[in-house]
Scaffold this active site. Sequence first.
Site, mmCIF file in Angstrom:
data_model
loop_
_atom_site.group_PDB
_atom_site.id
_atom_site.type_symbol
_atom_site.label_atom_id
_atom_site.label_comp_id
_atom_site.label_asym_id
_atom_site.label_seq_id
_atom_site.Cartn_x
_atom_site.Cartn_y
_atom_site.Cartn_z
ATOM 1 N N ALA A 96 69.347 34.244 38.286
ATOM 2 C CA ALA A 96 70.575 33.437 38.353
ATOM 3 C C ALA A 96 70.415 32.451 39.518
ATOM 4 C CB ALA A 96 71.837 34.292 38.484
ATOM 5 N N HIS A 98 68.184 29.756 46.490
ATOM 6 C CA HIS A 98 66.864 30.282 46.108
ATOM 7 C C HIS A 98 65.806 29.174 46.184
ATOM 8 C CE1 HIS A 98 69.454 33.134 43.606
ATOM 9 N NE2 HIS A 98 68.738 33.960 44.334
ATOM 10 N N GLU A 109 68.703 34.010 55.158
ATOM 11 C CA GLU A 109 69.615 34.562 56.170
ATOM 12 C C GLU A 109 70.977 34.896 55.577
ATOM 13 O OE1 GLU A 109 69.488 31.618 59.270
ATOM 14 O OE2 GLU A 109 67.411 32.131 59.738
ATOM 15 N N LYS A 110 71.232 34.424 54.369
ATOM 16 C CA LYS A 110 72.458 34.800 53.654
ATOM 17 C C LYS A 110 72.596 36.334 53.646
ATOM 18 C CE LYS A 110 75.454 34.955 50.093
ATOM 19 N NZ LYS A 110 74.963 36.064 49.354
ATOM 20 N N ASP A 111 71.464 37.017 53.401
ATOM 21 C CA ASP A 111 71.436 38.491 53.437
ATOM 22 C C ASP A 111 70.865 38.891 54.788
ATOM 23 O OD1 ASP A 111 72.063 39.298 50.442
ATOM 24 O OD2 ASP A 111 70.763 37.542 50.395
ATOM 25 N N SER A 134 74.414 34.102 43.589
ATOM 26 C CA SER A 134 74.420 34.292 42.133
ATOM 27 C C SER A 134 75.776 34.811 41.677
ATOM 28 C CB SER A 134 73.332 35.284 41.731
ATOM 29 O OG SER A 134 72.085 34.822 42.185
HETATM 30 P P1 AMP Z 1 68.913 37.415 45.424
HETATM 31 O O1 AMP Z 1 68.460 36.804 44.141
HETATM 32 O O2 AMP Z 1 70.380 37.355 45.644
HETATM 33 O O3 AMP Z 1 68.315 38.788 45.647
HETATM 34 O O4 AMP Z 1 68.303 36.501 46.578
HETATM 35 C C1 AMP Z 1 66.927 36.243 46.659
HETATM 36 C C2 AMP Z 1 66.643 35.602 48.004
HETATM 37 O O5 AMP Z 1 67.351 34.385 48.110
HETATM 38 C C3 AMP Z 1 67.093 36.482 49.175
HETATM 39 O O6 AMP Z 1 66.111 36.410 50.201
HETATM 40 C C4 AMP Z 1 68.391 35.837 49.591
HETATM 41 O O7 AMP Z 1 68.701 36.038 50.952
HETATM 42 C C5 AMP Z 1 68.097 34.374 49.319
HETATM 43 N N1 AMP Z 1 69.354 33.634 49.163
HETATM 44 C C6 AMP Z 1 70.360 33.899 48.307
HETATM 45 N N2 AMP Z 1 71.386 33.029 48.490
HETATM 46 C C7 AMP Z 1 71.003 32.188 49.479
HETATM 47 C C8 AMP Z 1 71.613 31.084 50.142
HETATM 48 N N3 AMP Z 1 72.835 30.660 49.823
HETATM 49 N N4 AMP Z 1 70.931 30.463 51.118
HETATM 50 C C9 AMP Z 1 69.689 30.894 51.483
HETATM 51 N N5 AMP Z 1 69.059 31.929 50.895
HETATM 52 C C10 AMP Z 1 69.694 32.577 49.917
#
Ligand code: AMP
Length: 279
Positions: free
Chosen positions: A31, A36, A147-149, A185
Site C-alpha cells: 500500500a 515509502h 522515522e515514522k516508526d 498505508s
Molecule cells: P510499512 O509498509 O508501514 O511497514 O513501512 C515500511 C517502511 O516505510 C518503514 O520503515 C516505515 O517507517 C517507512 N514509512 C512509512 N511511512 C512513512 C512516512 N510517512 N515517512 C517516512 N517513512 C515512512
Amino acid sequence: MIITNSTEHMQELTAIVRKNKTIGFVPTMGALHQGHLSLVKLAMERCDFTVVSIFVNPKQFNNPEDFKNYPRTQEADTNLLSEVGVNLVFIPSEKEIYPAPDTRVFDFGETGNVMEGLHRPGHFNGVAQVVTRLFNIVNPTMAFFGEKDFQQLAIIKLLVDQIDLPIQIVSCPIVREYDGLAMSSRNRLLNNNQRMHVPLIARTLFEAKEKMEYVGVTDLSKWVKDTIDADPELKTEYAEIVNAKTLQPIITWDDANNIQLCVAVHANTIRLIDNIRLK
Ligand code: AMP
C-alpha cells in the site's frame, strides 16, 4: 524490474549481485505512498542495486481485524516501484517467509517494553522475526527504515547489534501530507470525515514543540493528550515524551540530550502513530 515470490530465486539473484554491487533494501508491507518511495529513492542514491519487499507480516499484528483490514494494493505498488526504477521486488507468501513456525523470542529490554511494545504485545517480536528472515534472504549492504516508526527504528538498530549483522541501518525522515498528516498505508482506511480530523495529530505535535520552552515535560504530554482527545473523532492511546535513544520516559528537559514526543491515536478502529523531535 524483476518481481519474484520465491525465496530461493531471491537468494540466487542477490548472491550474484552481491559479488560486485552494494544492495540497498527497503522492507515494506505495501500500500505504498510517497513515504515509502522516499526510502526507495534514498536506497537508489546510496546503493548500486535496490530491493523492495512487500509482505504483510501476520506475526507483527496483535489484532486479527487490523491484519484483515490492512490495505493491499499489489498492482499499484509494483507499478510505482517500476516507475521509480527499483531493480528487484520480493512479494513472498507466508509459507515462503515462514516455511516452519518461527518460535524465536527476541528481547529488546526496556526499549521494547514501552509505547508500541506495551500497547501491542508481541509486535516487535514479530517485526524482528520477519526482518531477520528478510535480511537473511536479501543480504543487503544497507537497509532503510522510516522515522515514522520511531521505536521500530530503535529496535532494528538494537537487533543488528545483538545478532551482529553487518548491515548499515539508514534512518529516513517522516514524509507528511500537505496538511501535516504523516503518510501511512492506514490513512487509506480513513473516511472523509475522519480524514478532516486527523491532521490535528501532527498540528498538536508541531505546537508542542513551540510550547516546550514554557511548559514542563509532564504538563506538555498531558496537554498533547487533552488537545487530541478534545476532538470527538480522536482518542489518544499514549502521548509520551522520551529519551530519543533509550525511549524511556523523561521527567525534566535536562534528562536527555535528544528528546522525542511520540503518540498513538485511534480514529475509531484506525490506529495512527506519529512523532516529533523536541530537542
Ligand atoms: P510499512 O509498509 O508501514 O511497514 O513501512 C515500511 C517502511 O516505510 C518503514 O520503515 C516505515 O517507517 C517507512 N514509512 C512509512 N511511512 C512513512 C512516512 N510517512 N515517512 C517516512 N517513512 C515512512
